[in-house]
Design a protein around this motif. Structure first.
Motif, PDB file in Angstrom:
ATOM      1  N   ILE A 142      27.612 -25.902  68.637  1.00  0.00           N
ATOM      2  CA  ILE A 142      28.387 -27.074  68.227  1.00  0.00           C
ATOM      3  C   ILE A 142      29.058 -27.694  69.445  1.00  0.00           C
ATOM      4  CG2 ILE A 142      30.252 -27.945  66.767  1.00  0.00           C
ATOM      5  CD1 ILE A 142      28.024 -26.922  65.076  1.00  0.00           C
ATOM      6  N   HIS A 143      28.751 -28.944  69.714  1.00  0.00           N
ATOM      7  CA  HIS A 143      29.386 -29.661  70.821  1.00  0.00           C
ATOM      8  C   HIS A 143      30.515 -30.565  70.335  1.00  0.00           C
ATOM      9  CE1 HIS A 143      26.285 -28.306  73.593  1.00  0.00           C
ATOM     10  NE2 HIS A 143      25.356 -28.727  72.749  1.00  0.00           N
ATOM     11  N   HIS A 144      30.393 -31.055  69.100  1.00  0.00           N
ATOM     12  CA  HIS A 144      31.388 -31.983  68.557  1.00  0.00           C
ATOM     13  C   HIS A 144      31.746 -31.565  67.129  1.00  0.00           C
ATOM     14  CE1 HIS A 144      30.857 -34.838  71.899  1.00  0.00           C
ATOM     15  NE2 HIS A 144      29.575 -34.520  71.837  1.00  0.00           N
ATOM     16  N   PRO A 145      33.034 -31.402  66.843  1.00  0.00           N
ATOM     17  CA  PRO A 145      33.472 -30.920  65.527  1.00  0.00           C
ATOM     18  C   PRO A 145      32.975 -31.768  64.359  1.00  0.00           C
ATOM     19  CG  PRO A 145      35.287 -30.860  67.093  1.00  0.00           C
ATOM     20  CD  PRO A 145      34.163 -31.566  67.776  1.00  0.00           C
ATOM     21  N   LEU A 146      32.754 -33.069  64.585  1.00  0.00           N
ATOM     22  CA  LEU A 146      32.332 -33.945  63.496  1.00  0.00           C
ATOM     23  C   LEU A 146      30.991 -33.529  62.905  1.00  0.00           C
ATOM     24  CD1 LEU A 146      32.914 -36.495  61.826  1.00  0.00           C
ATOM     25  CD2 LEU A 146      31.800 -37.839  63.622  1.00  0.00           C
ATOM     26  N   THR A 147      30.168 -32.857  63.693  1.00  0.00           N
ATOM     27  CA  THR A 147      28.833 -32.489  63.217  1.00  0.00           C
ATOM     28  C   THR A 147      28.813 -31.169  62.451  1.00  0.00           C
ATOM     29  OG1 THR A 147      28.256 -31.323  65.266  1.00  0.00           O
ATOM     30  CG2 THR A 147      27.790 -33.683  65.167  1.00  0.00           C
ATOM     31  N   ALA A 148      29.896 -30.400  62.485  1.00  0.00           N
ATOM     32  CA  ALA A 148      29.924 -29.097  61.820  1.00  0.00           C
ATOM     33  C   ALA A 148      30.002 -29.260  60.301  1.00  0.00           C
ATOM     34  CB  ALA A 148      31.118 -28.279  62.314  1.00  0.00           C
ATOM     35  N   ARG A 149      29.317 -28.390  59.606  1.00  0.00           N
ATOM     36  CA  ARG A 149      29.261 -28.459  58.147  1.00  0.00           C
ATOM     37  C   ARG A 149      30.610 -28.155  57.511  1.00  0.00           C
ATOM     38  NH1 ARG A 149      27.266 -24.083  53.991  1.00  0.00           N
ATOM     39  NH2 ARG A 149      27.006 -25.373  52.119  1.00  0.00           N
ATOM     40  N   LYS A 150      30.933 -28.941  56.490  1.00  0.00           N
ATOM     41  CA  LYS A 150      32.102 -28.690  55.659  1.00  0.00           C
ATOM     42  C   LYS A 150      31.617 -28.084  54.342  1.00  0.00           C
ATOM     43  CE  LYS A 150      35.168 -32.307  57.459  1.00  0.00           C
ATOM     44  NZ  LYS A 150      36.021 -33.466  57.093  1.00  0.00           N
ATOM     45  N   LYS A 151      31.958 -26.857  54.110  1.00  0.00           N
ATOM     46  CA  LYS A 151      31.506 -26.187  52.887  1.00  0.00           C
ATOM     47  C   LYS A 151      32.061 -26.891  51.657  1.00  0.00           C
ATOM     48  CE  LYS A 151      30.914 -21.618  54.947  1.00  0.00           C
ATOM     49  NZ  LYS A 151      31.312 -20.182  54.915  1.00  0.00           N
ATOM     50  N   GLU A 152      31.277 -26.912  50.623  1.00  0.00           N
ATOM     51  CA  GLU A 152      31.624 -27.521  49.330  1.00  0.00           C
ATOM     52  C   GLU A 152      31.619 -29.045  49.362  1.00  0.00           C
ATOM     53  OE1 GLU A 152      31.711 -25.396  46.968  1.00  0.00           O
ATOM     54  OE2 GLU A 152      31.778 -23.687  48.354  1.00  0.00           O
ATOM     55  N   ALA A 153      31.317 -29.639  50.501  1.00  0.00           N
ATOM     56  CA  ALA A 153      31.271 -31.107  50.593  1.00  0.00           C
ATOM     57  C   ALA A 153      29.831 -31.582  50.479  1.00  0.00           C
ATOM     58  CB  ALA A 153      31.877 -31.585  51.900  1.00  0.00           C
ATOM     59  N   LEU A 154      29.657 -32.822  50.035  1.00  0.00           N
ATOM     60  CA  LEU A 154      28.340 -33.453  49.989  1.00  0.00           C
ATOM     61  C   LEU A 154      28.063 -34.186  51.293  1.00  0.00           C
ATOM     62  CD1 LEU A 154      25.856 -34.162  48.161  1.00  0.00           C
ATOM     63  CD2 LEU A 154      27.071 -36.305  47.622  1.00  0.00           C
ATOM     64  N   VAL A 155      29.030 -35.008  51.688  1.00  0.00           N
ATOM     65  CA  VAL A 155      28.930 -35.808  52.907  1.00  0.00           C
ATOM     66  C   VAL A 155      30.317 -35.932  53.495  1.00  0.00           C
ATOM     67  CG1 VAL A 155      28.481 -38.125  53.811  1.00  0.00           C
ATOM     68  CG2 VAL A 155      26.925 -37.151  52.127  1.00  0.00           C
ATOM     69  N   HIS A 156      30.422 -35.985  54.819  1.00  0.00           N
ATOM     70  CA  HIS A 156      31.694 -36.373  55.426  1.00  0.00           C
ATOM     71  C   HIS A 156      31.437 -37.401  56.520  1.00  0.00           C
ATOM     72  CE1 HIS A 156      30.719 -33.138  58.412  1.00  0.00           C
ATOM     73  NE2 HIS A 156      31.404 -33.906  59.252  1.00  0.00           N
ATOM     74  N   ARG A 157      32.400 -38.276  56.702  1.00  0.00           N
ATOM     75  CA  ARG A 157      32.262 -39.381  57.657  1.00  0.00           C
ATOM     76  C   ARG A 157      33.309 -39.326  58.762  1.00  0.00           C
ATOM     77  NH1 ARG A 157      30.885 -41.303  52.561  1.00  0.00           N
ATOM     78  NH2 ARG A 157      29.040 -42.681  52.445  1.00  0.00           N
ATOM     79  N   SER A 158      34.253 -38.408  58.665  1.00  0.00           N
ATOM     80  CA  SER A 158      35.331 -38.334  59.646  1.00  0.00           C
ATOM     81  C   SER A 158      35.905 -36.921  59.678  1.00  0.00           C
ATOM     82  CB  SER A 158      36.436 -39.342  59.302  1.00  0.00           C
ATOM     83  OG  SER A 158      36.993 -39.039  58.025  1.00  0.00           O
ATOM     84  N   ILE A 159      36.727 -36.662  60.672  1.00  0.00           N
ATOM     85  CA  ILE A 159      37.431 -35.384  60.766  1.00  0.00           C
ATOM     86  C   ILE A 159      38.905 -35.650  61.012  1.00  0.00           C
ATOM     87  CG2 ILE A 159      35.507 -33.948  61.513  1.00  0.00           C
ATOM     88  CD1 ILE A 159      36.425 -34.384  64.405  1.00  0.00           C
ATOM     89  N   ASN A 160      39.703 -34.654  60.705  1.00  0.00           N
ATOM     90  CA  ASN A 160      41.154 -34.747  60.890  1.00  0.00           C
ATOM     91  C   ASN A 160      41.612 -33.516  61.650  1.00  0.00           C
ATOM     92  OD1 ASN A 160      43.909 -35.150  60.738  1.00  0.00           O
ATOM     93  ND2 ASN A 160      43.894 -35.727  58.572  1.00  0.00           N
ATOM     94  N   GLN A 161      41.580 -33.597  62.960  1.00  0.00           N
ATOM     95  CA  GLN A 161      41.984 -32.469  63.797  1.00  0.00           C
ATOM     96  C   GLN A 161      42.161 -32.927  65.234  1.00  0.00           C
ATOM     97  OE1 GLN A 161      37.979 -30.395  63.208  1.00  0.00           O
ATOM     98  NE2 GLN A 161      38.456 -29.775  65.317  1.00  0.00           N
ATOM     99  N   VAL A 162      42.745 -32.057  66.043  1.00  0.00           N
ATOM    100  CA  VAL A 162      42.916 -32.344  67.464  1.00  0.00           C
ATOM    101  C   VAL A 162      41.699 -31.809  68.202  1.00  0.00           C
ATOM    102  CG1 VAL A 162      44.322 -31.959  69.518  1.00  0.00           C
ATOM    103  CG2 VAL A 162      45.422 -32.242  67.279  1.00  0.00           C
ATOM    104  N   LEU A 163      41.059 -32.673  68.979  1.00  0.00           N
ATOM    105  CA  LEU A 163      39.855 -32.299  69.695  1.00  0.00           C
ATOM    106  C   LEU A 163      40.180 -31.640  71.024  1.00  0.00           C
ATOM    107  CD1 LEU A 163      37.712 -35.522  69.136  1.00  0.00           C
ATOM    108  CD2 LEU A 163      37.843 -33.481  67.698  1.00  0.00           C
ATOM    109  N   ARG A 164      39.179 -30.997  71.582  1.00  0.00           N
ATOM    110  CA  ARG A 164      39.339 -30.418  72.902  1.00  0.00           C
ATOM    111  C   ARG A 164      39.653 -31.528  73.896  1.00  0.00           C
ATOM    112  NH1 ARG A 164      34.276 -27.019  74.519  1.00  0.00           N
ATOM    113  NH2 ARG A 164      33.400 -29.109  74.301  1.00  0.00           N
ATOM    114  N   GLY A 165      40.694 -31.364  74.667  1.00  0.00           N
ATOM    115  CA  GLY A 165      41.139 -32.404  75.585  1.00  0.00           C
ATOM    116  C   GLY A 165      42.370 -33.130  75.084  1.00  0.00           C
ATOM    117  N   GLY A 166      42.738 -32.858  73.801  1.00  0.00           N
ATOM    118  CA  GLY A 166      43.999 -33.387  73.278  1.00  0.00           C
ATOM    119  C   GLY A 166      43.889 -34.613  72.401  1.00  0.00           C
TER     120      GLY A 166
END
Length: 400
Positions: free
Chosen positions: A225-249
């Motif tokens: 995994i290079h980018h958190p947005l591409t990681a699977r969210k269990k129990e979800a059908l589709v996701h279009r965004s993430i809500n977290q602090v990325l590497r680098g701040g």
């Protein structure tokens, strides 16, 4: 006055139509600029987003007018009914009649492959062929012969060019007019695991969700995994965004409107609609063959609001093994079978050869990564230059 009348009188209907067509793009671009400009003066988010709808209507109208009035450049000497402006990748028989039946919706899987990943490619291709896909394989190691033992080999289209990337092949062999028959284009890498991926369910989901550009989610436990947005969210059908602090701040939250927080996918397994691929193809640079930087600009090809039209499908997910396949020599990638004579060679010679081969591959991959970073900077600079110099272009995401 007489001179003008004479010119007008000698100009045939076909020539006049061609001249009209030359003015259509300019007229509609000006109209789009006026409408978008006025839309962006309003600060309300929904009204800004509606500018995409205005552009869609204008270009849709222009396309219909061109279809009725215009001919492709260079075909003025031909009667309209003989002109075939698009093609496809369907193979035709050398003799016999072709059944005159209505075509079912078609989709395309295109992959850059090497013989070392034959097993994983075989699993991927079999899944897609069972869903009636056209399959096109780009052989970057020059080895086509060793695929012939696979049952589906003759059903696939094979293109070979040594040490070329997926984006080099795509730019040269997937022109929008060649692949216009395909509703969706899967432009995938070879190092993917598809045990938990169902092609038909995936197509159903992206159609229902209105995703013009998408990718299957990556299994976070087995993938690189290079980018958190591409990681699977269990129990979800589709996701279009993430809500977290990325590497680098950098912080991604509900107010984020662009990559890599939303409106973005990675490029190992992208899926494009017909319309989004037509736009994306023109953005691929002929000489920047690694394709770095394109992913952050895909939102411009999403046919609307990138936060809605681009997404990651969680229910149909894959594994990304992250295998470095480009960088060694073509010979390094071709499987070799030891002969009796080879078996008699001393182990010290073998170890020395293996060490040399590993060293060469490591150097090659390092050089590939360095070139990729160079390509990224060149692409970013070209984008900035193009955006600055094109006075008629309005960035729909500029104020976000």
């Amino acid at each position: 006055m007489r001179l003008s009348s004479s010119i007008s009188g000698t100009m045939g209907p076909r020539k006049r139509k061609s001249n009209i067509c030359l003015f259509l793009p300019t007229a509609f671009l000006l109209s789009a600029a006026v409408f978008i400009g006025s839309a962006f003066i309003v600060t309300d988010h929904q009204k800004r987003v509606s500018s995409w709808n205005i552009v869609g209507v204008l270009w849709g109208t222009r396309s219909q007018m061109c279809e009725d009035k215009c001919q492709p450049h260079g075909t003025e000497a031909l009667p309209r009914g003989i002109i075939t402006s698009t093609s496809d990748l369907e193979m035709r028989p050398l003799w016999g009649s072709i059944p005159n039946k209505k075509k079912a919706p078609m989709n395309l899987l295109a992959m850059a492959v090497g013989i070392k990943q034959k097993e994983s490619v075989n699993k991927i291709v079999k899944k897609f062929l069972s869903s009636k896909f056209v399959v096109m394989l780009f052989h970057y190691d020059g080895n086509v012969k060793e695929w012939r033992d696979l049952k589906w080999n003759d059903r696939a289209i094979h293109v070979s060019a040594v040490n070329q990337t997926k984006w080099w092949f795509a730019k040269r062999f997937l022109h929008p007019d060649i692949v216009s028959d395909y509703a969706y284009i899967f432009l995938w890498d070879e190092d993917l695991g598809v045990e938990n991926f169902d092609v038909k369910r995936y197509l159903s989901i992206i159609e229902k969700e209105g995703l013009e550009i998408s990718q299957p989610a990556l299994d976070p436990e087995k993938s690189e995994i290079h980018h958190p947005l591409t990681a699977r969210k269990k129990e979800a059908l589709v996701h279009r965004s993430i809500n977290q602090v990325l590497r680098g701040g950098r912080k991604c939250d509900e107010n984020s409107t662009g990559p890599p927080c939303t409106g973005w996918i990675e490029m190992m397994a992208p899926v494009f609609s017909r319309a989004s691929w037509r736009c994306t193809w023109y953005m691929i640079q002929n000489d920047l063959v690694h394709g770095w930087g394109i992913d952050f600009q895909l939102g411009y090809c999403a046919q609307g609001d990138r936060t809605k039209k681009i997404g990651v499908v969680d229910s149909e997910y894959i594994v990304h093994y992250g295998l470095p396949t480009l960088g060694g020599s073509a010979a390094d990638r071709i499987n070799t079978v030891a002969t009796g004579q080879d078996a008699q060679k001393s182990s010290s010679v073998k170890k020395g050869q293996e060490a040399t081969s590993t060293s060469h591959e490591s150097e090659g991959r390092s050089a590939v990564r360095k070139q990729s970073l160079t390509d990224l900077e060149r692409f970013k600079n070209r984008w900035k230059k193009a955006a600055k110099e094109d006075e008629d272009w309005i960035d729909p995401f500029q104020s976000r």
